[in-house]
Design an enzyme around this catalytic site. Structure first.
Site, short mmCIF file in Angstrom:
data_model
loop_
_atom_site.label_atom_id
_atom_site.label_comp_id
_atom_site.label_asym_id
_atom_site.label_seq_id
_atom_site.Cartn_x
_atom_site.Cartn_y
_atom_site.Cartn_z
CG LEU A 32 -6.84 0.00 -6.36
CD1 LEU A 32 -5.89 -1.20 -6.28
CD2 LEU A 32 -8.03 -0.34 -7.24
CG ASN A 33 -6.32 3.08 -0.11
OD1 ASN A 33 -6.05 1.88 -0.13
ND2 ASN A 33 -5.42 4.03 0.12
CG PHE B 199 2.75 -8.80 -0.94
CD1 PHE B 199 1.39 -9.01 -0.84
CD2 PHE B 199 3.32 -7.76 -0.22
CE1 PHE B 199 0.60 -8.17 -0.07
CE2 PHE B 199 2.54 -6.91 0.55
CZ PHE B 199 1.17 -7.12 0.63
CG LEU C 171 -4.33 -0.94 -11.59
CD1 LEU C 171 -3.09 -0.07 -11.80
CD2 LEU C 171 -4.78 -0.87 -10.12
CB THR C 172 -6.80 -5.31 -13.56
OG1 THR C 172 -6.94 -5.01 -12.17
CG2 THR C 172 -6.68 -6.81 -13.73
CB THR D 240 -7.56 -11.96 -3.87
OG1 THR D 240 -6.21 -11.86 -3.40
CG2 THR D 240 -7.58 -11.88 -5.39
CG PHE E 29 -1.52 0.77 -4.67
CD1 PHE E 29 -2.13 -0.06 -5.60
CD2 PHE E 29 -0.22 0.47 -4.29
CE1 PHE E 29 -1.47 -1.17 -6.13
CE2 PHE E 29 0.45 -0.63 -4.81
CZ PHE E 29 -0.16 -1.45 -5.73
CG PHE F 67 -9.32 3.04 -12.04
CD1 PHE F 67 -8.90 4.30 -11.66
CD2 PHE F 67 -8.68 1.94 -11.50
CE1 PHE F 67 -7.85 4.48 -10.77
CE2 PHE F 67 -7.62 2.10 -10.60
CZ PHE F 67 -7.21 3.37 -10.25
CD GLU G 86 -11.67 -2.18 -6.71
OE1 GLU G 86 -10.49 -1.84 -6.56
OE2 GLU G 86 -12.42 -1.68 -7.55
P1 TGC Z 1 4.20 -1.44 -2.22
O1 TGC Z 1 5.70 -1.41 -2.25
O2 TGC Z 1 3.51 -2.01 -1.07
O3 TGC Z 1 3.68 0.04 -2.49
C1 TGC Z 1 4.09 0.81 -3.60
C2 TGC Z 1 3.75 2.23 -3.25
O4 TGC Z 1 2.34 2.36 -3.06
C3 TGC Z 1 2.07 2.74 -1.71
N1 TGC Z 1 0.90 1.99 -1.29
C4 TGC Z 1 -0.27 2.57 -1.09
N2 TGC Z 1 -0.65 3.85 -1.15
C5 TGC Z 1 -1.94 4.12 -0.89
N3 TGC Z 1 -2.82 3.17 -0.58
C6 TGC Z 1 -2.49 1.87 -0.50
N4 TGC Z 1 -3.38 0.95 -0.20
C7 TGC Z 1 -1.16 1.53 -0.77
N5 TGC Z 1 -0.47 0.36 -0.81
C8 TGC Z 1 0.78 0.67 -1.12
C9 TGC Z 1 3.31 2.40 -0.93
O5 TGC Z 1 3.43 3.19 0.22
C10 TGC Z 1 4.37 2.71 -1.94
O6 TGC Z 1 4.49 4.09 -2.03
P2 TGC Z 1 5.92 4.80 -2.33
O7 TGC Z 1 5.62 6.25 -2.40
O8 TGC Z 1 6.81 4.41 -1.18
O9 TGC Z 1 6.38 4.22 -3.63
O10 TGC Z 1 3.75 -2.12 -3.56
P3 TGC Z 1 3.72 -3.60 -3.96
O11 TGC Z 1 3.92 -3.64 -5.44
O12 TGC Z 1 4.61 -4.43 -3.08
O13 TGC Z 1 2.18 -3.95 -3.70
C11 TGC Z 1 1.75 -4.66 -2.66
C12 TGC Z 1 0.25 -5.02 -2.82
C13 TGC Z 1 0.12 -6.51 -3.07
C14 TGC Z 1 -0.38 -4.65 -1.50
C15 TGC Z 1 -0.43 -4.27 -3.96
O14 TGC Z 1 0.13 -4.64 -5.17
C16 TGC Z 1 -1.91 -4.54 -4.05
O15 TGC Z 1 -2.73 -3.93 -3.33
N6 TGC Z 1 -2.33 -5.46 -4.94
C17 TGC Z 1 -3.75 -5.68 -5.24
C18 TGC Z 1 -4.14 -4.79 -6.36
C19 TGC Z 1 -5.63 -4.84 -6.62
O16 TGC Z 1 -6.42 -4.63 -5.74
N7 TGC Z 1 -5.95 -5.08 -7.89
C20 TGC Z 1 -7.31 -5.19 -8.31
C21 TGC Z 1 -7.81 -3.86 -8.86
S1 TGC Z 1 -9.44 -4.01 -9.42
C22 TGC Z 1 -9.32 -3.48 -11.01
O17 TGC Z 1 -8.32 -3.11 -11.53
C23 TGC Z 1 -10.56 -3.37 -11.73
S2 TGC Z 1 -11.10 -1.79 -11.41
C24 TGC Z 1 -12.66 -2.10 -10.94
C25 TGC Z 1 -13.50 -2.18 -12.16
O18 TGC Z 1 -13.16 -1.58 -13.17
O19 TGC Z 1 -14.57 -2.84 -12.08
#
Ligand code: TGC
Length: 395
Positions: A250-251, A394, A142-143, A376, A247, A140, A374
């Site tokens: 990720l949930n 944020f 993404l990052t 911090t 996202f 997956f 996933e």
């Molecule tokens: P934001 O404006 O809040 O949201 C954008 C759109 O996404 C929707 N949304 C979600 N939908 C489902 N589940 C969620 N948890 C959601 N959070 C937001 C939101 O409703 C909106 O939808 P729409 O239709 O209105 O456009 O977006 P933002 O850019 O302000 O983001 C806020 C934030 C900080 C919460 C988000 O960027 C975030 O969660 N950041 C952390 C990301 C993360 O966890 N990254 C690490 C991933 S781990 C990885 O990639 C490695 S994979 C694992 C591996 O391979 O080992």
């Protein structure tokens, strides 16, 4: 004298609180099978694999055959199990090592979920049965190297061509990419962020395992470069438009972590209890001293609360009422408390606690990685803060 007292009272972790006892029957059945598998097939070699930075790839098909991959998905060779059952399986895998729970998460919660939620019927038929069986591996992507917390700043782009797409960019910390057959790659397009199924043997796709890790050493995390990678039109996941797509995957993975890390915590707490009962210092087992008992009691309290929180979130997920903010509460609390439990366990084990004679230092190191991926602690605190106040903090 002390042994006699303990026996009479009925002591030990399971006598005080047992996760087994709070699970519904179906989940308990899955849990026991996962426990048996993880103890028999992963535990005997995990210290050696962690030391050697070795991912035991040959276990993948066995894990698939046992039904653990994408087990929450219905159809396409997947078991259609409850979210609670999936959580209990994550707990048992992570009780042995976070790296193997991460494998189950990346394959099932991220790559397979992306295909199941957003893929075309052809994409589902092509990939899900093979991935459920462990005959195909997914990752997956993404990052990105510039940071994982803000996927909205993604630089990887996909541009339309006459007969498909060309994707250019870079990804980092991508689990399994060097052993994957298919990558779910998220990229900016003229329509916003979209997902693509990219076979990993496509020219221009390169995955390189990240070395020098002091955590998650028995699993694989990679850098990926995408250098003018050309894919056909049918590589696009039709159902995902915008960041909501990745996202929502990720949930699923974050939910698995809420349960999984309590497995690591249980393992550390058990090691500390055993040691407290057997290690004699100043003429008594250290478990007979009040300071040790206070530490053990605090660990138990946080472990029990963490498991009950996971069980509560699982029930909400099975009822279809679990919110993103509640998942963040679980990830923030349970990883933080698992790390604290591991640290306290290490102190009870004394100097021997830093060796591979005990699993505790390995769990501590792994949990530091889990704390960051996933989302911090800081990101999850801000997600909860936004849910409480309606204000985004944020930036
Ligand atoms: P934001 O404006 O809040 O949201 C954008 C759109 O996404 C929707 N949304 C979600 N939908 C489902 N589940 C969620 N948890 C959601 N959070 C937001 C939101 O409703 C909106 O939808 P729409 O239709 O209105 O456009 O977006 P933002 O850019 O302000 O983001 C806020 C934030 C900080 C919460 C988000 O960027 C975030 O969660 N950041 C952390 C990301 C993360 O966890 N990254 C690490 C991933 S781990 C990885 O990639 C490695 S994979 C694992 C591996 O391979 O080992």
């Amino acid at each position: 004298m002390i042994e006699q007292t303990l026996e009479t009272a009925g002591s030990g972790l399971e006598a005080v609180f047992s996760v087994d006892a709070i699970l519904p029957e179906d989940a308990r059945d899955w849990q026991l099978r996962a426990r048996e598998f993880a103890r028999r097939r992963i535990a005997p070699t995990i210290e050696e694999d962690f030391e050697a930075q070795h991912f035991r790839r040959e276990l993948i098909e066995e894990i698939g055959a046992a039904g653990f991959l994408g087990m929450h998905i219905s159809g396409y060779g997947c078991a259609g199990a409850s979210a609670t059952a999936y959580g209990a399986v994550c707990l048992e895998f992570e009780a042995i090592d976070s790296g193997w729970r991460t494998f189950v998460s990346v394959q099932g919660s991220l790559a397979m979920t992306a295909i199941a939620k957003f893929g075309s019927e052809e994409q589902k038929q092509r990939w899900l049965p093979e991935m459920a069986a462990g005959r195909a591996v997914g990752c997956f992507a993404l990052t990105e190297p510039s940071g994982g917390s803000d996927p909205g700043a993604m630089r990887t782009v996909a541009q339309r061509t006459a007969d498909g797409w060309v994707i250019t960019g870079a990804k980092r910390w991508i689990g399994l990419a060097t052993v994957a057959d298919i990558a779910v790659v998220w990229a900016q397009t003229d329509d916003g962020v979209r997902g693509f199924l990219v076979p990993t043997d496509t020219p221009g796709f390169t995955a390189t395992a990240i070395t020098g890790k002091h955590a998650m050493r028995a699993s694989i995390q990679c850098d990926i470069t995408l250098d003018d990678v050309q894919v056909a039109s049918d590589a696009l996941l039709p159902g995902a438009v915008g960041l909501r797509g990745p996202f929502s995957c990720l949930n699923e993975a974050r939910y698995g972590i809420v349960w999984g890390v309590m497995g690591a915590a249980r393992s550390c707490l058990s090691a500390a209890i055993d040691r407290a009962r057997s290690r004699v210092v100043f003429g008594e087992p250290i478990g007979a001293y009040q300071l040790t008992q206070a530490k053990l009691a605090d660990m138990l309290v946080e472990y029990e609360k963490g498991v009950l929180l996971a069980r509560h979130l699982g029930a909400q997920k099975d009822a279809g009422t679990l919110s993103h903010a509640q998942i963040s509460v679980g990830k923030l609390n349970n990883v933080r408390e698992a790390i604290a439990i591991a640290g306290t366990a290490r102190s009870i084990l004394g100097g021997d606690g830093v060796t591979s004679e005990f699993p505790v230092m390995r769990h501590m190191a792994n949990l530091e990685a889990v704390r960051t991926y996933e989302g911090t602690d800081e990101i999850h605190a801000l997600i909860v803060g936004r849910a409480l106040t309606g204000l985004s903090a944020f930036a």
